[in-house]
Design a protein around this motif. Structure first.
Motif, PDB file in Angstrom:
ATOM      1  N   VAL A  89      48.280  -2.700  17.899  1.00  0.00           N
ATOM      2  CA  VAL A  89      47.750  -1.885  18.995  1.00  0.00           C
ATOM      3  C   VAL A  89      47.452  -0.462  18.530  1.00  0.00           C
ATOM      4  O   VAL A  89      46.409   0.119  18.857  1.00  0.00           O
ATOM      5  N   ILE A 101      43.550 -10.649  22.151  1.00  0.00           N
ATOM      6  CA  ILE A 101      43.017  -9.519  22.908  1.00  0.00           C
ATOM      7  C   ILE A 101      42.440  -8.448  21.991  1.00  0.00           C
ATOM      8  O   ILE A 101      41.316  -7.961  22.190  1.00  0.00           O
ATOM      9  N   THR A 103      53.172  -6.213  17.060  1.00  0.00           N
ATOM     10  CA  THR A 103      52.392  -5.847  18.237  1.00  0.00           C
ATOM     11  C   THR A 103      52.087  -4.352  18.244  1.00  0.00           C
ATOM     12  O   THR A 103      50.939  -3.932  18.477  1.00  0.00           O
ATOM     13  N   THR A 113      53.604 -12.636  22.867  1.00  0.00           N
ATOM     14  CA  THR A 113      52.876 -11.367  22.827  1.00  0.00           C
ATOM     15  C   THR A 113      52.069 -11.226  21.544  1.00  0.00           C
ATOM     16  O   THR A 113      50.946 -10.718  21.553  1.00  0.00           O
ATOM     17  N   TRP A 153      49.173  -7.413  30.120  1.00  0.00           N
ATOM     18  CA  TRP A 153      49.541  -8.805  29.879  1.00  0.00           C
ATOM     19  C   TRP A 153      51.059  -8.966  29.787  1.00  0.00           C
ATOM     20  O   TRP A 153      51.626  -9.905  30.350  1.00  0.00           O
ATOM     21  N   THR A 154      51.710  -8.056  29.090  1.00  0.00           N
ATOM     22  CA  THR A 154      53.155  -8.199  28.898  1.00  0.00           C
ATOM     23  C   THR A 154      53.933  -8.010  30.198  1.00  0.00           C
ATOM     24  O   THR A 154      55.064  -8.502  30.318  1.00  0.00           O
ATOM     25  N   ARG A 203      45.488  -2.999  27.961  1.00  0.00           N
ATOM     26  CA  ARG A 203      45.299  -4.437  28.150  1.00  0.00           C
ATOM     27  C   ARG A 203      46.525  -5.224  27.710  1.00  0.00           C
ATOM     28  O   ARG A 203      46.945  -6.173  28.370  1.00  0.00           O
ATOM     29  N   VAL A 204      47.117  -4.820  26.606  1.00  0.00           N
ATOM     30  CA  VAL A 204      48.323  -5.506  26.134  1.00  0.00           C
ATOM     31  C   VAL A 204      49.479  -5.272  27.095  1.00  0.00           C
ATOM     32  O   VAL A 204      50.236  -6.198  27.421  1.00  0.00           O
ATOM     33  N   VAL A 213      48.188 -10.638  21.691  1.00  0.00           N
ATOM     34  CA  VAL A 213      47.614  -9.449  21.055  1.00  0.00           C
ATOM     35  C   VAL A 213      46.580  -9.839  20.012  1.00  0.00           C
ATOM     36  O   VAL A 213      45.531  -9.187  19.875  1.00  0.00           O
TER      37      VAL A 213
END
Length: 342
Positions: A176, A111, A172, A104, A191-192, A187-188, A108
């Motif tokens: 963010v 991203i 993370t 992650t 993905w997670t 978006r994060v 991140v």
């Protein structure tokens, strides 16, 4: 009561093949099973008519995604089974060693911060960043957990994984929250929660090969894993090189998980629940547990991905949501069942 492994394996293999064929036909454009089989047979050289549209939908778009889902489910289930045996921890899953947190961090960084990876762009850069982040997390865990004599105690390894995971989660959250992008959190989070939308033939082949190699590796240590159930001292007395086997399997399953996460994101509950269910059905011997867990994990993931991309019209649900909805009740039932037997 355990079931015979070979008949069960045959049943699961047939179910997996059927699940793949059915899943390939489901989507915004429905393709009948007969047409799916025609496309597959034509691709393998049979003199069968198949339309260009069906070929594109079935073979080029859906088949690699479905096969990637099967490989991911099998890999997560195998990793979970191995880690539960090595650590003698019923709550162990493929992300135990901070792999998910490290991946992650890498994702991140790509991203949100726009960090480049060796000239790659888009999904390739995201996957590479996640894989590198997972490897860094693994190295940190091993450095923290390794004793002076090179031993790798399970309890210390788990604690190191928790510590590294928390550090990664803090990074993370900070990135963010302080980023200027309004949709960074969305978006994060997407993905997670995992997705197989970006899987194409090249990535599906990589996933299949990696999982196949990992399966061969862990099956070679099946007898050693059986010995670990009695503790390190008992395993050593049976001739098992405890530390060497633990190092090989911990690093091997961590690398497998890192590869899976890099392509699909962190998909929960598969590696945690599937080994428990299969162990309940076939018993604890790893020569049966590992291949049956791989088949069951593949079936679960193919089904979950099919639900994720077809339940809501025009929108794909994160696959981690589906696996959580399916896995959490099963795991709760397993916990309740175990409490009644003790």
């Amino acid at each position: 009561m355990t079931l015979a492994a070979r008949p069960l394996g045959a049943v699961l293999t047939v179910l997996l093949a059927a699940a793949v064929v059915v899943a390939v036909g489901i989507g915004s454009v429905h393709v009948p099973v007969t047409d799916v089989l025609d496309v597959v047979l034509r691709r393998f050289g049979a003199a069968v008519d198949a339309s260009v549209v069906d070929d594109r939908i079935v073979w080029q778009l859906r088949m690699p995604r479905v096969l990637g889902a099967a490989a991911t489910g099998a890999g997560l289930a195998i990793a979970g089974a191995v880690l539960q045996s090595l650590t003698r921890n019923d709550l162990a899953d493929p992300y135990l060693l901070g792999i998910s947190g490290g991946a992650t961090v890498g994702a991140v960084s790509v991203i949100v911060l726009g960090v480049g990876v060796a000239g790659l762009a888009g999904g390739a850069a995201l996957g590479a960043g996640a894989f590198l982040g997972a490897l860094v997390a693994l190295v940190l865990v091993l450095v923290l957990a390794t004793g002076r004599g090179g031993d790798l105690p399970p309890a210390r390894t788990v604690l190191a994984g928790v510590a590294v995971g928390q550090i990664c989660a803090a990074y993370t959250s900070f990135v963010v929250m302080t980023s200027g992008e309004r949709d960074a959190a969305r978006r994060v989070l997407a993905w997670t929660m995992g997705s197989l939308a970006g899987v194409r033939w090249h990535s599906a082949v990589v996933l299949l090969v990696v999982v196949l190699l990992a399966t061969v590796l862990v099956l070679a240590f099946a007898a050693d894993l059986d010995a670990f159930a009695f503790g390190d001292a008992s395993a050593s007395s049976l001739g098992v090189p405890v530390e060497r086997v633990r190092w090989i399997l911990l690093v091997g399953t961590a690398l497998l998980t890192a590869c899976l996460v890099a392509y699909t994101g962190a998909i929960g509950f598969v590696g945690l629940v599937v080994p428990h269910v299969v162990r309940l059905v076939c018993g604890p011997l790893h020569r049966r547990l590992l291949p049956l867990s791989a088949l069951a994990g593949a079936i679960l993931m193919v089904g979950a991905d099919t639900v994720a991309r077809s339940l809501v019209d025009g929108q794909e649900i994160p696959i981690g949501v589906v696996t959580a909805v399916l896995g959490a009740p099963v795991f709760a039932w397993l916990l309740r069942r175990e409490s009644r037997t003790r």
